[in-house]
Motif scaffolding. Structure first.
Motif, PDB file in Angstrom:
ATOM      1  N   ASN A 121     -16.529  94.760  -7.341  1.00 13.08           N
ATOM      2  CA  ASN A 121     -15.520  95.601  -6.678  1.00 13.08           C
ATOM      3  C   ASN A 121     -14.739  96.410  -7.708  1.00 13.08           C
ATOM      4  O   ASN A 121     -14.115  97.415  -7.360  1.00 13.08           O
ATOM      5  CB  ASN A 121     -14.548  94.756  -5.849  1.00 13.08           C
ATOM      6  CG  ASN A 121     -15.187  94.244  -4.568  1.00 13.08           C
ATOM      7  OD1 ASN A 121     -16.390  94.404  -4.371  1.00 13.08           O
ATOM      8  ND2 ASN A 121     -14.399  93.618  -3.715  1.00 13.08           N
ATOM      9  N   GLY A 132     -12.471 110.790  -8.415  1.00  8.54           N
ATOM     10  CA  GLY A 132     -12.649 109.405  -7.953  1.00  8.54           C
ATOM     11  C   GLY A 132     -11.657 108.998  -6.885  1.00  8.54           C
ATOM     12  O   GLY A 132     -10.983 109.851  -6.279  1.00  8.54           O
ATOM     13  N   GLY A 133     -11.557 107.690  -6.679  1.00  8.90           N
ATOM     14  CA  GLY A 133     -10.728 107.163  -5.595  1.00  8.90           C
ATOM     15  C   GLY A 133      -9.255 107.495  -5.759  1.00  8.90           C
ATOM     16  O   GLY A 133      -8.575 107.879  -4.801  1.00  8.90           O
ATOM     17  N   THR A 134      -8.749 107.366  -6.970  1.00  7.80           N
ATOM     18  CA  THR A 134      -7.321 107.621  -7.203  1.00  7.80           C
ATOM     19  C   THR A 134      -6.967 109.062  -6.848  1.00  7.80           C
ATOM     20  O   THR A 134      -6.016 109.321  -6.107  1.00  7.80           O
ATOM     21  CB  THR A 134      -6.977 107.351  -8.686  1.00  7.80           C
ATOM     22  OG1 THR A 134      -7.268 105.979  -8.959  1.00  7.80           O
ATOM     23  CG2 THR A 134      -5.520 107.636  -8.987  1.00  7.80           C
ATOM     24  N   HIS A 173      -4.490  99.779  -1.979  1.00  7.17           N
ATOM     25  CA  HIS A 173      -4.639  99.902  -3.434  1.00  7.17           C
ATOM     26  C   HIS A 173      -3.412 100.635  -3.990  1.00  7.17           C
ATOM     27  O   HIS A 173      -2.797 101.440  -3.283  1.00  7.17           O
ATOM     28  CB  HIS A 173      -5.911 100.699  -3.730  1.00  7.17           C
ATOM     29  CG  HIS A 173      -6.322 100.682  -5.173  1.00  7.17           C
ATOM     30  ND1 HIS A 173      -5.827 101.580  -6.096  1.00  7.17           N
ATOM     31  CD2 HIS A 173      -7.182  99.890  -5.836  1.00  7.17           C
ATOM     32  CE1 HIS A 173      -6.374 101.332  -7.268  1.00  7.17           C
ATOM     33  NE2 HIS A 173      -7.201 100.309  -7.150  1.00  7.17           N
ATOM     34  N   ALA A 213      -3.280 103.053  -5.811  1.00  2.53           N
ATOM     35  CA  ALA A 213      -3.487 104.514  -5.784  1.00  2.53           C
ATOM     36  C   ALA A 213      -3.023 105.109  -4.453  1.00  2.53           C
ATOM     37  O   ALA A 213      -2.902 106.329  -4.328  1.00  2.53           O
ATOM     38  CB  ALA A 213      -4.958 104.853  -6.025  1.00  2.53           C
ATOM     39  N   MET A 268      -6.385 101.495   4.584  1.00  3.63           N
ATOM     40  CA  MET A 268      -7.683 101.409   3.892  1.00  3.63           C
ATOM     41  C   MET A 268      -8.768 100.826   4.796  1.00  3.63           C
ATOM     42  O   MET A 268      -8.482 100.081   5.741  1.00  3.63           O
ATOM     43  CB  MET A 268      -7.557 100.577   2.628  1.00  3.63           C
ATOM     44  CG  MET A 268      -7.411  99.091   2.871  1.00  3.63           C
ATOM     45  SD  MET A 268      -6.686  98.176   1.478  1.00  3.63           S
ATOM     46  CE  MET A 268      -7.535  98.800   0.062  1.00  3.63           C
ATOM     47  N   ALA A 290     -11.575  98.910   3.623  1.00  4.28           N
ATOM     48  CA  ALA A 290     -11.903  97.556   3.167  1.00  4.28           C
ATOM     49  C   ALA A 290     -11.046  97.255   1.953  1.00  4.28           C
ATOM     50  O   ALA A 290     -10.896  98.102   1.062  1.00  4.28           O
ATOM     51  CB  ALA A 290     -13.377  97.467   2.792  1.00  4.28           C
ATOM     52  N   ASN A 323      -9.913  95.812  -1.545  1.00  5.75           N
ATOM     53  CA  ASN A 323     -10.603  95.528  -2.804  1.00  5.75           C
ATOM     54  C   ASN A 323     -10.384  94.093  -3.286  1.00  5.75           C
ATOM     55  O   ASN A 323     -11.221  93.536  -3.981  1.00  5.75           O
ATOM     56  CB  ASN A 323     -10.159  96.518  -3.891  1.00  5.75           C
ATOM     57  CG  ASN A 323      -8.660  96.726  -3.916  1.00  5.75           C
ATOM     58  OD1 ASN A 323      -8.067  97.126  -2.905  1.00  5.75           O
ATOM     59  ND2 ASN A 323      -8.046  96.453  -5.038  1.00  5.75           N
ATOM     60  N   ASP A 375      -8.657 105.077   2.888  1.00 12.36           N
ATOM     61  CA  ASP A 375      -9.217 104.887   1.555  1.00 12.36           C
ATOM     62  C   ASP A 375     -10.456 104.006   1.741  1.00 12.36           C
ATOM     63  O   ASP A 375     -10.342 102.796   1.944  1.00 12.36           O
ATOM     64  CB  ASP A 375      -8.162 104.197   0.677  1.00 12.36           C
ATOM     65  CG  ASP A 375      -8.713 103.785  -0.680  1.00 12.36           C
ATOM     66  OD1 ASP A 375      -9.906 104.041  -0.954  1.00 12.36           O
ATOM     67  OD2 ASP A 375      -7.943 103.201  -1.474  1.00 12.36           O
ATOM     68  N   ALA A 426     -12.894 103.587  -0.476  1.00 13.60           N
ATOM     69  CA  ALA A 426     -13.540 103.380  -1.783  1.00 13.60           C
ATOM     70  C   ALA A 426     -14.395 102.116  -1.798  1.00 13.60           C
ATOM     71  O   ALA A 426     -15.444 102.078  -2.432  1.00 13.60           O
ATOM     72  CB  ALA A 426     -12.476 103.312  -2.880  1.00 13.60           C
ATOM     73  N   CYS A 449     -15.511 106.963  -3.637  1.00 14.99           N
ATOM     74  CA  CYS A 449     -15.473 106.728  -5.087  1.00 14.99           C
ATOM     75  C   CYS A 449     -16.863 106.285  -5.567  1.00 14.99           C
ATOM     76  O   CYS A 449     -17.330 105.200  -5.224  1.00 14.99           O
ATOM     77  CB  CYS A 449     -14.431 105.646  -5.341  1.00 14.99           C
ATOM     78  SG  CYS A 449     -14.221 105.248  -7.061  1.00 14.99           S
ATOM     79  N   LYS A 509     -18.210 102.760  -7.374  1.00 18.04           N
ATOM     80  CA  LYS A 509     -18.210 101.489  -6.641  1.00 18.04           C
ATOM     81  C   LYS A 509     -19.592 101.201  -6.055  1.00 18.04           C
ATOM     82  O   LYS A 509     -19.848 100.112  -5.573  1.00 18.04           O
ATOM     83  CB  LYS A 509     -17.165 101.514  -5.525  1.00 18.04           C
ATOM     84  CG  LYS A 509     -15.752 101.830  -5.968  1.00 18.04           C
ATOM     85  CD  LYS A 509     -15.147 100.750  -6.839  1.00 18.04           C
ATOM     86  CE  LYS A 509     -13.676 101.051  -7.124  1.00 18.04           C
ATOM     87  NZ  LYS A 509     -13.113 100.130  -8.104  1.00 18.04           N
TER      88      LYS A 509
HETATM   89  C1  LIG Z   1      -9.675 100.504  -2.528  1.00 14.99           C
HETATM   90  C2  LIG Z   1      -9.631 101.307  -3.784  1.00 14.99           C
HETATM   91  N1  LIG Z   1      -9.049 102.513  -3.771  1.00 14.99           N
HETATM   92  C3  LIG Z   1      -8.986 103.272  -4.868  1.00 14.99           C
HETATM   93  C4  LIG Z   1      -9.505 102.870  -6.063  1.00 14.99           C
HETATM   94  C5  LIG Z   1      -9.359 103.737  -7.281  1.00 14.99           C
HETATM   95  O1  LIG Z   1     -10.566 104.208  -7.758  1.00 14.99           O
HETATM   96  P1  LIG Z   1     -10.649 104.874  -9.235  1.00 14.99           P
HETATM   97  O2  LIG Z   1      -9.998 103.900 -10.174  1.00 14.99           O
HETATM   98  O3  LIG Z   1     -12.077 105.048  -9.492  1.00 14.99           O
HETATM   99  O4  LIG Z   1      -9.915 106.147  -9.192  1.00 14.99           O
HETATM  100  C6  LIG Z   1     -10.126 101.616  -6.137  1.00 14.99           C
HETATM  101  C7  LIG Z   1     -10.692 101.104  -7.418  1.00 14.99           C
HETATM  102  O5  LIG Z   1     -10.470  99.976  -7.786  1.00 14.99           O
HETATM  103  C8  LIG Z   1     -10.195 100.808  -4.966  1.00 14.99           C
HETATM  104  O6  LIG Z   1     -10.757  99.599  -4.976  1.00 14.99           O
END
Ligand SMILES: Cc1ncc(COP(=O)(O)O)c(C=O)c1O
Length: 384
Positions: free
Chosen positions: A11, A72-74, A102, A104, A150, A152, A154, A179, A181, A203, A206
Motif C-alpha cells: 500500500n 500523483g495522489g497528493t 489520507h 493529502a 476516500m 479505500a 490506506n 481519493d 489511490a 496514483c 500503487k
Molecule cells: C489513499 C492515498 N491517497 C493519497 C496518497 C498520496 O500519494 P502520493 O504520495 O503518491 O502523492 C496515498 C499514498 O500513500 C494514499 O494511500
C-alpha cells in the motif's frame, strides 16, 4: 531488494511492472521533446501525450478532456479540493470530509478552514472506520459545495460506501470527490461512473506504475481553479512541462491493471485472513477495521503492551517490511489518526501494524510471518 526481505508494504508503493518500464524507456531516450514546442520534435511528443490521454480515458470510459495528468495522489487530491473550494467559494463555504482520509486530503481541508474561511464538517466513522452514508445526508447544508470521502483506506483497507455517498451528493447538487489511490489496481473499476463522483484521484505507483505519475478525473463541464500557475498546460488546468514518460507508464499500468486488478483477490484474501488469525491468536492483539469490507491485500492490527516503532524495528531486523500507519518513521510518536478516529485509545493506536500484500507475496512468506509474529511480540513484551 535484500533477498531476505519479505515485502508486506504494497500500500506504500509497488515496483514498476517490467512491461510498463519497457514502454516508458523510449520516452526518456528518443521521444524527449517538450510537448508544448511547435517544432517537429515537440509535435511528436505532443502526439504521444494526446495518445496517452486517449488511452487513459478509454480505460475509464471518460472523455479525454476529463483527464488531467498530475504528479500523483497528493497533487490530484490538492487540485480536486483547493480547485473546487476556491472555484465555488461564492456559492457556499461549507465542506465535508471524513477523519480517516489520507493526510493529502486532511491537510487541504485543515488549510482551507484555518486560512481561507471555510467551515469543515468531519463526519464520524464507526469502530471499523466506515462513514455512514446517512450522515452525509444530514451534514449537507445549502452552503455545502464539496464532499470528499476516500474509496479505500490506506491504513486498514476499509472500503467506504462511496457510490451511495456520491448518489446523495448528486441528488443534492453538491460536488463529490473520492481519493481512489488505494482502489485502482486492487478493486475493479468497470468505468469511472462507478464511483458516482465528480472528481477521482488516481496514483500510478500503487499499481505497478511509475512514481510521480497520477491523474485527476474531472467530470465535465467542471473546471476547478488551478493550483499550479505558469504555462497553459493540461488545458489551463495544471501548469508545468508534462512528464511524458511517467504519463505513458500510467497509461500502460491502467490498461493492464484497472479493469482486471493486479492484486489477485483469492490468494491475497486467504493469506491476509491467515495473518489475521495468527495475530489474533496472540493475547492482546486485535485486528482493526472491517474483517470483510476491506481490500483483500490489507490487514491491520494493534498489539497491547508494545509500540509501533519497536514492532517495525523487530520486523525489519527479521527482513519483514511492514508499516505502522503512524508517522513513527519520521521520528514522531503521534498515533495513527485513522485508528484514533475509530475510537482506539492512544496507547493502542500507537501499537499499530499494517501488512499489505501484493503480486510478489508467496505462501512461504505467509508461513514465515505467522511463525515470527508471536516470537517478536513475546520478546518485545518481555523487554518492557
Ligand atoms: C489513499 C492515498 N491517497 C493519497 C496518497 C498520496 O500519494 P502520493 O504520495 O503518491 O502523492 C496515498 C499514498 O500513500 C494514499 O494511500
Amino acid at each position: 531488494m535484500n533477498s531476505r526481505a519479505i515485502y508486506f508494504d504494497y500500500n506504500a508503493t509497488t515496483p514498476v511492472d517490467r512491461a510498463v518500464l519497457e514502454e516508458m524507456r523510449p520516452y526518456q531516450e528518443e521521444i524527449w521533446g517538450n510537448p508544448s514546442s511547435v517544432h517537429q520534435i515537440g509535435r511528436r511528443a505532443r502526439a504521444c501525450l494526446d495518445e496517452a490521454r486517449d488511452r487513459v480515458s478509454k480505460v475509464l470510459i471518460a472523455k479525454p478532456s476529463e483527464v488531467v495528468f498530475t504528479s500523483g495522489g497528493t497533487e490530484s487530491n490538492n487540485l480536486a479540493i483547493f480547485g473546487t473550494a476556491r472555484l465555488l467559494r461564492g456559492k457556499g463555504r461549507h465542506l465535508i470530509t471524513s477523519p480517516v482520509e489520507h493526510h493529502a486530503v486532511l491537510h487541504c481541508f485543515d488549510y482551507l478552514e484555518k486560512k481561507e474561511g471555510f467551515r469543515v464538517t468531519r463526519l464520524p466513522v464507526d469502530r471499523d472506520g466506515m462513514v455512514d452514508p446517512e450522515s452525509v445526508k444530514t451534514a449537507i447544508t445549502p452552503e455545502t459545495i464539496l464532499v470528499s470521502v476516500m474509496a479505500a483506506n490506506n491504513e486498514t483497507g476499509m472500503l467506504q460506501p462511496v457510490r451511495e455517498i456520491g448518489n446523495t451528493c448528486r441528488e443534492r447538487g453538491v460536488l463529490f470527490h473520492t481519493d481512489a489511490a488505494q482502489w485502482f489496481g486492487k478493486q475493479s473499476v468497470p468505468d469511472i461512473g462507478f464511483f458516482n463522483a465528480d472528481l477521482v484521484s488516481i496514483c500510478a505507483h500503487k499499481f505497478h506504475g511509475p512514481k510521480g505519475a497520477g491523474a485527476l478525473y474531472i467530470r465535465s463541464p467542471l473546471l476547478p481553479d488551478p493550483i499550479l500557475f505558469g504555462g497553459g498546460h493540461e488545458n489551463e488546468r495544471r501548469a508545468g512541462t508534462e512528464n511524458l514518460a511517467a504519463t505513458i507508464g500510467l497509461a500502460r499500468a491502467m490498461e493492464m491493471f484497472v479493469a482486471n486488478p493486479v492484486f489477485a483477490q483469492d490468494s491475497l484474501r486467504e493469506w491476509t485472513e491467515r495473518l489475521a488469525k495468527a495475530a489474533e491468536a496472540i493475547p492482546g492483539v486485535e485486528v482493526r477495521g472491517s474483517r470483510h469490507h476491506r481490500l483483500a491485500n490489507t490487514i491491520a492490527f494493534t498489539v497491547e503492551n508494545a509500540d509501533s516503532i519497536a514492532l517495525m524495528a523487530s520486523l525489519d531486523l527479521e527482513g519483514v517490511c511492514a508499516s505502522s500507519g503512524s508517522a513513527c518513521s519520521a521520528g514522531s510518536l503521534e498515533p495513527s489518526h485513522v485508528l484514533s478516529a475509530m475510537g482506539v485509545p492512544r496507547d493502542l493506536a500507537n501499537s499499530f501494524v499494517r501488512f499489505s500484500l501484493g503480486r510478489g507475496t508467496t505462501a512461504d512468506e505467509i508461513t514465515a510471518v505467522e511463525n515470527l509474529l508471536p516470537r517478536i511480540v513475546g520478546v518485545l513484551r518481555a523487554a518492557r
